[in-house]
Design an enzyme around this catalytic site. Structure first.
Site, mmCIF file in Angstrom:
data_model
loop_
_atom_site.group_PDB
_atom_site.id
_atom_site.type_symbol
_atom_site.label_atom_id
_atom_site.label_comp_id
_atom_site.label_asym_id
_atom_site.label_seq_id
_atom_site.Cartn_x
_atom_site.Cartn_y
_atom_site.Cartn_z
ATOM 1 C CG PHE A 108 -1.813 -1.221 1.294
ATOM 2 C CD1 PHE A 108 -2.698 -1.573 0.291
ATOM 3 C CD2 PHE A 108 -1.712 -2.047 2.404
ATOM 4 C CE1 PHE A 108 -3.459 -2.722 0.381
ATOM 5 C CE2 PHE A 108 -2.481 -3.207 2.500
ATOM 6 C CZ PHE A 108 -3.359 -3.545 1.489
ATOM 7 N NE ARG A 137 0.315 10.469 -8.484
ATOM 8 C CZ ARG A 137 -0.051 9.986 -9.676
ATOM 9 N NH1 ARG A 137 -1.339 9.909 -9.991
ATOM 10 N NH2 ARG A 137 0.844 9.589 -10.546
ATOM 11 C CG PHE A 171 2.155 8.914 -4.399
ATOM 12 C CD1 PHE A 171 3.007 8.203 -3.576
ATOM 13 C CD2 PHE A 171 2.679 9.960 -5.125
ATOM 14 C CE1 PHE A 171 4.359 8.528 -3.486
ATOM 15 C CE2 PHE A 171 4.018 10.307 -5.041
ATOM 16 C CZ PHE A 171 4.859 9.575 -4.221
ATOM 17 C CB ALA A 223 2.661 5.620 -9.835
ATOM 18 C CD GLU A 266 -1.437 4.925 -6.646
ATOM 19 O OE1 GLU A 266 -0.801 5.453 -5.724
ATOM 20 O OE2 GLU A 266 -1.218 5.176 -7.851
#
Length: 777
Positions: free
Chosen positions: A243, A325, A359, A526, A728
């Site tokens: 994770f 991000r 992220f 990612a 994600e």
């Protein structure tokens, strides 16, 4: 005149090994308890066990340090401090500001100061607690708000702007301003941090560890030992979850084990107990937001400004890319013409926060969703209508604040499909009717969308390599740079190879990730694992297939230009059907190369970190979810009654695995926003450092009615078989749970007051918001 299609070609087109549901390649091993994790590897004779000695202060200079009680503890073989590291005392992935062992000044409670090595794990852990350390305490900063007030940052703040925000804001008929706090999240992988270091000849070292980034571990260990990277071999067969928590932060454990093993010339295992793991390692970044947005009478956003402050912790780690991000996902699915987006990575005396599924993307997107939710309530409109009004367009209003054109926008169609399949409008009416007759229990309903960019923020990381070997018996072995953490990357990659060679997936095997096989790999992160490594493995397998096809033509002749076909475990050439193993054996005798390497680099990416402008993402994944909750306004308890999720996985490589990923992401994201609260005491010690105090969702928290589907949509980009990433993006789907809870609280005041609800929406936080609504209503 149309030419008839050859039967073999028709059969080949109908046959496939990708796009089909099949079990995880290790499913049987998982169920039988036979899957080997790092702690399951048989220990070599003479193996020792290490533990870390941790700081008990949040910010202090180390005074007198007496380690004699540690050395004199039962079973202790050696104790090492920063002075014993012959190479570089650093495990920071980007900025080298994160020591393996602290020397001089501790920066958080739980920071490692020394390593103790003993004959057993228990003896090492007990000995580590016996150090007598004097501290001269220094002022400490714990929250992002405090960090911002003190101008305390680990990196220079970021700023992205487009248009003239102030002019647009000043002209807007309506304004919404406010603050929001969204907490962090512990990765809580089932398998904790662990490394097993085994000395080899000529100063070599084998490190078997649970890591998402074997190449980074190789570099850190090499630097710590003062040797070249070719002396270090890092291997990872599988992780019991990652994770993001094992992307950069597995380095501390790998380096500490290797330092000890190199000193003693004996194997050393370092396995963190759950308490130590949670005290030492970083989490998802918590965010503090200050926002102001201008909008028109219909609810269209005219100007948006947000200032985000992250709790970075004491060092930079991956906070820079996380903040980037977040900035690039503040827009989510909405066109924002004039924006002013700022992000600061606040330096605090807490664990150095790190990667976590999403992220920074979820933290960026939830802010605009909170704002849209407020606009809708201010106008007395359904939030779904306000969301639709602000969606990106297809041919206009389709440029992101950072300058990337959106060419694959399906959010309107996806949302419409979910609205209909979930009976959203009828259920909205039913919720309102229920609330009118229920003074204590209040229901809430919300539909939230998502858009998530796929690629690493840093362009050069978007590359991957793979090896494919075909053995004389026709079996196939594939090795790639991705790491398996339960998400099914090995299953998908072996399916890709099987499809390319026309074989059943059972004839292909994926092996442990190994830095001596595929070098210079990027982290499995990612959401790019299957995208990158699948393409690299496809490239390798295709080269072998082309060699075998050319060899088959030499043997059986050319069928008037009809290509040789590989399907159903056979090779079909000029009317001949040859079992794959038979052709392979003939090819080997004819000295045809039966192995190949493959490589892939994502095309078309570029990013300027100074202007925060460019084309950072290969494509976008989309999705939406509807959640219905009931909240007890007297206790703050709540229950998720039903959840409907629709996710855009492109042409899914494996629908069974992808559906599982969506379901898991939904529940994990729901935990982040509702029950998982990180709490530090006034001295800076993390008190939620065990399952007894930190509450991840359980089976009983899952909705009894849970409807998850994949949206029918091929990727416009040339991704692996036109699939899309699934790691994600689905974590944003449970935004719908949070806003359904907020909707239920809002019902207490007849939807006239915006509930000041922060995340996680614990029972205490819900009661606080209920009280605020009651007071303002």
């Amino acid at each position: 005149m149309n030419q008839p299609v050859a039967p073999a070609l028709l059969a080949a087109q109908a046959w496939k090994a990708v796009g089909v549901a099949r079990p995880h390649e290790s499913a049987e091993l998982h169920v039988l308890g036979q899957a080997t994790y790092t702690d399951d590897i048989p220990e070599l004779q003479g193996t020792l066990h290490a533990a870390l000695g941790l700081s008990s202060k949040a910010h202090a200079r180390i005074g007198a340090m007496d380690l004699a009680p540690v050395r004199n503890s039962p079973g202790v073989v050696a104790v090492y401090t920063a002075e014993d590291i012959v190479g570089t005392n650093d495990c920071g992935p980007i900025i080298h500001d994160d020591p393996i062992l602290c020397a001089g000044e501790v920066q958080y409670v739980g920071q490692p100061i020394f390593i103790v090595v003993a004959d057993t794990h228990d003896n090492a852990r007990r000995a580590a607690r016996r150090a007598v350390i004097g501290y001269d305490e220094l002022p400490a900063i714990f929250t992002p708000q405090e960090a911002k007030a003190a101008n305390s940052y680990v990196l220079p703040p970021m700023h992205l702007k487009r248009g003239d925000y102030q002019a647009a804001f000043d002209m807007a008929p309506h304004v919404v301003k406010g603050q929001l706090f969204v907490g962090g999240q512990e990765q809580f992988y089932l398998e904790g941090q662990i490394a097993y270091a085994i000395p080899k000849e000529d100063s070599g070292m084998l490190v078997q560890c649970s890591t998402q980034h074997p190449s980074e571990m190789q570099h850190v260990v090499a630097h710590a030992l003062g040797v070249h990277s070719h002396k270090i071999l890092v291997e990872c067969r599988r992780m019991g979850g990652g994770f993001g928590g094992k992307e950069s932060q597995s380095a501390l454990w790998a380096a500490s084990a290797a330092i000890s093993a190199a000193k003693l010339r004996r194997p050393v295992k370092l396995r963190a107990d759950r308490d130590d793991d949670m005290l030492v390692t970083g989490k998802r970044h918590c965010f503090f937001y200050e926002y102001e947005v201008g909008y028109d009478d219909n609810g269209k956003i005219l100007a948006a400004k947000v200032d985000m402050t992250l709790r970075a912790g004491f060092s930079a780690d991956l906070s820079g890319p996380v903040a980037t991000r977040a900035v690039c996902h503040f827009d989510n699915t909405y066109y924002l013409s004039d924006v002013d987006i700022r992000a600061g990575c606040g330096k605090t005396n807490t664990q150095s926060n790190t990667a976590f599924r999403g992220f920074g993307g979820p933290q960026g997107a939830i802010a605009i969703e909170y704002i849209v939710d407020e606009i809708a309530r201010n106008l007395g409109r359904d939030a779904l209508d306000i969301r639709r009004l602000n969606f990106y367009g297809k041919t206009e209003r389709n440029i992101t604040p950072y300058g990337q054109e959106i060419v694959d926008n399906v959010i309107e169609a996806l949302t419409a499909e979910l609205e209909q399949s979930s009976d959203y409008r009828a259920r909205r009416a039913a919720v309102e009717a229920y609330n009118k007759t229920s003074p204590v229990l209040k229901k809430g309903l919300a539909l939230t969308p998502l858009k998530f960019g796929i690629a690493f923020n840093v362009t050069h990381l978007n590359q991957a390599g793979a090896l494919v070997h075909v053995y004389v018996d026709g079996s196939v072995l594939v090795n790639h740079g991705g790491t398996e953490m339960g998400q099914g990357i090995n299953t998908k990659v072996l399916q890709v190879v099987a499809h390319e060679l026309g074989l059943d997936a059972e004839r292909v095997r994926a092996t442990a990730t190994d830095t001596s096989k595929v070098a210079n790999t990027s982290a499995t992160a990612a959401s790019t694992g299957a995208d990158l490594n699948g393409k690299a493995a496809q490239d390798a397998a295709r080269q072998i297939r082309e060699r075998l096809a050319a060899f088959a033509v030499r043997l059986y002749g050319d069928d008037d230009g009809v290509p040789v076909q590989f399907f159903d475990n056979a090779v079909h050439a000029n009317g001949h059907s040859i079992p794959f193993p038979e052709l392979v054996q003939k090819a080997y005798l004819a000295r045809v190369q039966l192995w190949s390497d493959g490589f892939y680099a994502t095309p078309g990416l570029h990013w300027d970190p100074k202007t925060m402008n460019g084309h950072p993402f290969s494509y976008y994944a989309y999705g939406a979810a509807v959640s219905e909750v009931v909240v007890d306004t007297l206790t703050g308890e709540w229950k998720l009654l039903r959840a409907d999720a629709l996710y855009d996985a492109g042409r899914s490589l494996n629908p069974a695995i992808d559906l599982g990923q969506v379901e898991g992401a939904f529940i994990q994201g729901m935990g982040w926003l509702t029950t998982e609260q990180l709490w530090w005491n006034p001295a800076g010690k993390l008190m939620t450092h065990a399952p007894s105090t930190y509450k991840i969702p359980g089976v009983s928290d899952c909705p009894e009615d849970f409807r998850v589907r994949l949206f029918d949509n091929g990727n416009v980009e040339d991704s692996i078989h036109r699939s899309k990433a699934v790691g994600e993006p689905p974590l944003l789907l449970p935004f719908s749970v949070f806003f359904a809870i907020r909707d239920a609280i809002s019902a207490v005041g007849g939807h006239r007051v915006n509930p000041p609800l922060n995340a996680p929406a614990t029972s205490e936080e819900i009661l606080r918001a209920v009280s605020a609504v009651e007071a303002a209503a």
